[in-house]
Design a protein around this motif. Structure first.
Motif, PDB file in Angstrom:
ATOM      1  N   ALA A   1      -2.584  -2.280  16.307  1.00  0.00           N
ATOM      2  CA  ALA A   1      -3.440  -3.121  17.141  1.00  0.00           C
ATOM      3  C   ALA A   1      -4.319  -4.014  16.276  1.00  0.00           C
ATOM      4  O   ALA A   1      -4.863  -3.581  15.250  1.00  0.00           O
ATOM      5  CB  ALA A   1      -4.308  -2.245  18.040  1.00  0.00           C
ATOM      6  N   ALA A   2      -4.459  -5.265  16.683  1.00  0.00           N
ATOM      7  CA  ALA A   2      -5.261  -6.231  15.928  1.00  0.00           C
ATOM      8  C   ALA A   2      -5.647  -7.379  16.843  1.00  0.00           C
ATOM      9  O   ALA A   2      -5.021  -7.610  17.883  1.00  0.00           O
ATOM     10  CB  ALA A   2      -4.481  -6.763  14.723  1.00  0.00           C
TER      11      ALA A   2
ATOM     12  N   ARG B   1       2.059  -3.618  21.539  1.00  0.00           N
ATOM     13  CA  ARG B   1       1.635  -2.675  20.485  1.00  0.00           C
ATOM     14  C   ARG B   1       0.120  -2.541  20.423  1.00  0.00           C
ATOM     15  O   ARG B   1      -0.397  -1.875  19.528  1.00  0.00           O
ATOM     16  CB  ARG B   1       2.165  -3.141  19.125  1.00  0.00           C
ATOM     17  CG  ARG B   1       3.687  -3.205  19.028  1.00  0.00           C
ATOM     18  CD  ARG B   1       4.145  -3.396  17.581  1.00  0.00           C
ATOM     19  NE  ARG B   1       3.729  -4.666  17.015  1.00  0.00           N
ATOM     20  CZ  ARG B   1       4.430  -5.795  17.076  1.00  0.00           C
ATOM     21  NH1 ARG B   1       5.586  -5.811  17.730  1.00  0.00           N
ATOM     22  NH2 ARG B   1       3.991  -6.911  16.518  1.00  0.00           N
ATOM     23  N   GLY B   2      -0.574  -3.190  21.330  1.00  0.00           N
ATOM     24  CA  GLY B   2      -2.032  -3.076  21.367  1.00  0.00           C
ATOM     25  C   GLY B   2      -2.772  -4.246  20.768  1.00  0.00           C
ATOM     26  O   GLY B   2      -4.009  -4.221  20.680  1.00  0.00           O
ATOM     27  N   CYS B   3      -2.056  -5.287  20.346  1.00  0.00           N
ATOM     28  CA  CYS B   3      -2.735  -6.462  19.795  1.00  0.00           C
ATOM     29  C   CYS B   3      -3.356  -7.298  20.914  1.00  0.00           C
ATOM     30  O   CYS B   3      -2.882  -7.306  22.049  1.00  0.00           O
ATOM     31  CB  CYS B   3      -1.758  -7.326  18.996  1.00  0.00           C
ATOM     32  SG  CYS B   3      -1.201  -6.581  17.447  1.00  0.00           S
ATOM     33  N   ARG B   4      -4.412  -8.000  20.564  1.00  0.00           N
ATOM     34  CA  ARG B   4      -5.065  -8.929  21.480  1.00  0.00           C
ATOM     35  C   ARG B   4      -4.862 -10.345  20.951  1.00  0.00           C
ATOM     36  O   ARG B   4      -5.226 -10.642  19.811  1.00  0.00           O
ATOM     37  CB  ARG B   4      -6.556  -8.617  21.582  1.00  0.00           C
ATOM     38  CG  ARG B   4      -7.328  -9.587  22.489  1.00  0.00           C
ATOM     39  CD  ARG B   4      -8.799  -9.216  22.550  1.00  0.00           C
ATOM     40  NE  ARG B   4      -9.439  -9.331  21.246  1.00  0.00           N
ATOM     41  CZ  ARG B   4     -10.675  -8.900  20.983  1.00  0.00           C
ATOM     42  NH1 ARG B   4     -11.362  -8.294  21.915  1.00  0.00           N
ATOM     43  NH2 ARG B   4     -11.187  -9.047  19.766  1.00  0.00           N
TER      44      ARG B   4
ATOM     45  N   ARG C   1      -9.176  -8.342  12.350  1.00  0.00           N
ATOM     46  CA  ARG C   1      -8.839  -9.739  12.608  1.00  0.00           C
ATOM     47  C   ARG C   1      -7.699 -10.166  11.682  1.00  0.00           C
ATOM     48  O   ARG C   1      -7.858 -10.180  10.451  1.00  0.00           O
ATOM     49  CB  ARG C   1     -10.066 -10.632  12.413  1.00  0.00           C
ATOM     50  CG  ARG C   1     -11.222 -10.285  13.356  1.00  0.00           C
ATOM     51  CD  ARG C   1     -12.381 -11.251  13.192  1.00  0.00           C
ATOM     52  NE  ARG C   1     -12.959 -11.218  11.853  1.00  0.00           N
ATOM     53  CZ  ARG C   1     -13.887 -10.345  11.460  1.00  0.00           C
ATOM     54  NH1 ARG C   1     -14.327  -9.414  12.299  1.00  0.00           N
ATOM     55  NH2 ARG C   1     -14.377 -10.389  10.240  1.00  0.00           N
ATOM     56  N   VAL C   2      -6.569 -10.478  12.279  1.00  0.00           N
ATOM     57  CA  VAL C   2      -5.353 -10.828  11.538  1.00  0.00           C
ATOM     58  C   VAL C   2      -4.931 -12.237  11.928  1.00  0.00           C
ATOM     59  O   VAL C   2      -4.839 -12.558  13.126  1.00  0.00           O
ATOM     60  CB  VAL C   2      -4.218  -9.831  11.821  1.00  0.00           C
ATOM     61  CG1 VAL C   2      -2.949 -10.227  11.073  1.00  0.00           C
ATOM     62  CG2 VAL C   2      -4.651  -8.416  11.433  1.00  0.00           C
ATOM     63  N   THR C   3      -4.677 -13.074  10.930  1.00  0.00           N
ATOM     64  CA  THR C   3      -4.241 -14.446  11.184  1.00  0.00           C
ATOM     65  C   THR C   3      -2.877 -14.679  10.553  1.00  0.00           C
ATOM     66  O   THR C   3      -2.664 -14.360   9.375  1.00  0.00           O
ATOM     67  CB  THR C   3      -5.251 -15.466  10.621  1.00  0.00           C
ATOM     68  OG1 THR C   3      -6.507 -15.299  11.296  1.00  0.00           O
ATOM     69  CG2 THR C   3      -4.764 -16.892  10.839  1.00  0.00           C
TER      70      THR C   3
END
Length: 507
Positions: free
Chosen positions: A29-30, A58-61, A8-10
């Protein structure tokens, strides 16, 4: 990786357009969320939309649209804290809380910056909220701040205001290992249960009030571990100072000493003290400690503690203007030297002592990629990535040019350890980040990097630099940490056999 397991990246930014370069720092991805302190125009929103679209590639959601914290809601620490409790970030990407000036207004006595003051305010609010969130929940939060003025699209290693810690795994006086990493609320420590064992305790939070999110770890000649950081403290006349601070661990797993302030190279000025660069340090053979930092004038300042414990005042080393990238090396004679990447040219400047006087050397024949300088595992050697090829290279005074050692994939510094025995030979072992943040190891005959380095990708993806320790028993341990703060380790299978490692295990 399943979406349920994504870190989880903010991202927290002043406006939508400012969040775009921060989103670009998340290469893996994140589960990505964006918080903006203020609204933006159509063009600014389009900048962020493009960045988020590329991140999804890049695979992030991106689970919801970017949130704007309006003035009516507060837009400061309290509103961010509320959002953090909902989002539960494991990594924060923030703007620069202390941007370096682009000029100076002599009549007003204040620095001039290329970025609006709201950028730093947003970063400081987010840091304060993150400290409170981590303290109340016990959940580690790792923080990266993007340096103001950094080139768009550049790798994270080249644009961070506080560099990632390299030598963060250290052997203590009793032979047990400790791992130290900076977090939003001070330092996190993991401690090995017994020398050579697979059991660990941690992460344990170590109090570090108002520390900025960076850490430098150093082991002295006696086996004690010393930590250096930057700390922000309020001034009585308003504003805040940023000072270099130090703490030490004298007993593995025991309490740290109190954080002792070494002050600032530019004390007494609420603006100048805030621009102090991130510290580097080294011990000489006598046990004297030398601490270096870039000062407000963009040269280097040094403060030394003698073996008797006495601290000398800060001393300015006049000379070349340098970037905020400084490393120390200790020579075979046990003397500390310091290298810095030049600010305005693709060059490196060296300072060494001659008769107790610091001497500047501008003849170093290197052009390093930003964010890649590191001390080599052998005395007096320097490792870096070539600016043109990205290939790691090794150099030491007396060599006409640097020697490439392969491994142009990946990014950031290369570190390692010397004196590693393997099948009747002695090697220098190396570790670096590979593609996607994997842990890559290599080795070359000690003193002979020209014989070649055989690189081996061991996996264990991590947003932090991997670390390596060669302990007193001859064992070699590798460490990485994931976005959730889980420490993973791999051990060399034989203390003197082939240079091979067992599988990774979580501490």
């Amino acid at each position: 990786m399943s979406t349920a397991a994504l870190p989880r990246v903010t991202v927290v930014a002043a406006k939508h357009r400012d969040a775009g370069p921060l989103v670009a720092l998340q290469r893996d991805a994140a589960d990505l969320a964006v918080l903006c302190a203020g609204s933006d125009d159509k063009e600014g929103r389009a900048v962020l939309d493009r960045a988020l679209s590329e991140a999804e590639g890049r695979g992030c959601r991106v689970s919801h649209a970017p949130r704007t914290l309006t003035a009516q809601q507060g837009g400061g620490k309290e509103e961010l804290l509320k959002e953090f409790h909902e989002l539960r970030p494991q990594r924060l990407l923030l703007p620069d809380p202390d941007p370096v000036r682009s000029g100076y207004d002599d009549s007003a006595g204040v620095p001039v910056h290329d970025v609006p003051p709201g950028h730093a305010v947003t970063a400081l609010d987010a840091l304060a909220a993150a400290r409170e969130y981590q303290h109340s929940t016990g959940e580690p939060v790792f923080v990266d701040c993007r340096r103001a003025g950094a080139e768009d699209g550049a790798d994270a290693a080249t644009v961070l205001r506080y560099p990632h810690t390299t030598h963060w795994l250290a052997e203590g006086f009793d032979g047990r290992l400790s791992a130290f990493l900076p977090s939003a609320d001070g330092v996190l420590r993991w401690t090995q249960d017994e020398p050579g064992g697979r059991g660990w305790q941690g992460p344990e939070p170590l109090a570090g009030p108002h520390l900025m999110p960076g850490l430098s770890v150093h082991r002295d000649p006696h086996g004690f571990v010393h930590l250096l950081a930057l700390r922000r403290t309020p001034r009585k006349d308003g504003g805040e100072d940023v000072a270099v601070v130090r703490a030490a661990q004298y007993r593995t797993g025991g309490p740290l000493t109190p954080w002792h302030s070494l002050g600032s190279p530019n004390p007494g000025d609420r603006y100048k003290s805030r621009e102090v660069g991130f510290p580097a340090a080294g011990f000489d053979a006598s046990g004297s400690l030398f601490v270096f930092a870039r000062n407000f004038g963009h040269s280097i300042s040094v403060r030394a503690q003698g073996a008797d414990g006495h601290w000398a005042p800060w001393q300015h080393l006049r000379g070349a203007r340098v970037a905020d990238e400084i490393v120390t090396v200790t020579t075979a004679r046990g003397e500390v030297e310091v290298y810095a990447r030049a600010r305005d040219t693709a060059a490196v400047v060296r300072w060494h002592r001659t008769g107790g006087v610091w001497t500047e050397d501008r003849t170093v024949p290197l052009a390093p990629a930003p964010g890649s300088l590191a001390a080599g595992p052998e005395p007096g050697t320097l490792l870096f990535r070539d600016l043109g090829t990205n290939e790691p290279c090794v150099w030491q005074p007396g060599l006409a040019s640097a020697l490439p050692i392969g491994g142009a994939d990946g990014a950031g510094p290369v570190t390692g350890a010397s004196g590693v025995a393997a099948e009747g030979w002695t090697y220098s072992a190396l570790v670096r980040s590979g593609p996607g943040g994997t842990c890559v190891v290599g080795a070359h005959a000690q003193g002979r990097p020209d014989t070649g380095v055989w690189w081996n990708d061991l996996g264990a993806r991590s947003p932090r630099m991997p670390a390596m320790v060669h302990d007193r028993t001859g064992g070699v341990t590798l460490a990485t940490v994931d976005a959730a703060g889980r420490l993973s380790l791999a051990h060399r299978q034989s203390p003197d056999g082939a240079f091979a490692f067992g599988s990774w295990h979580t501490a």
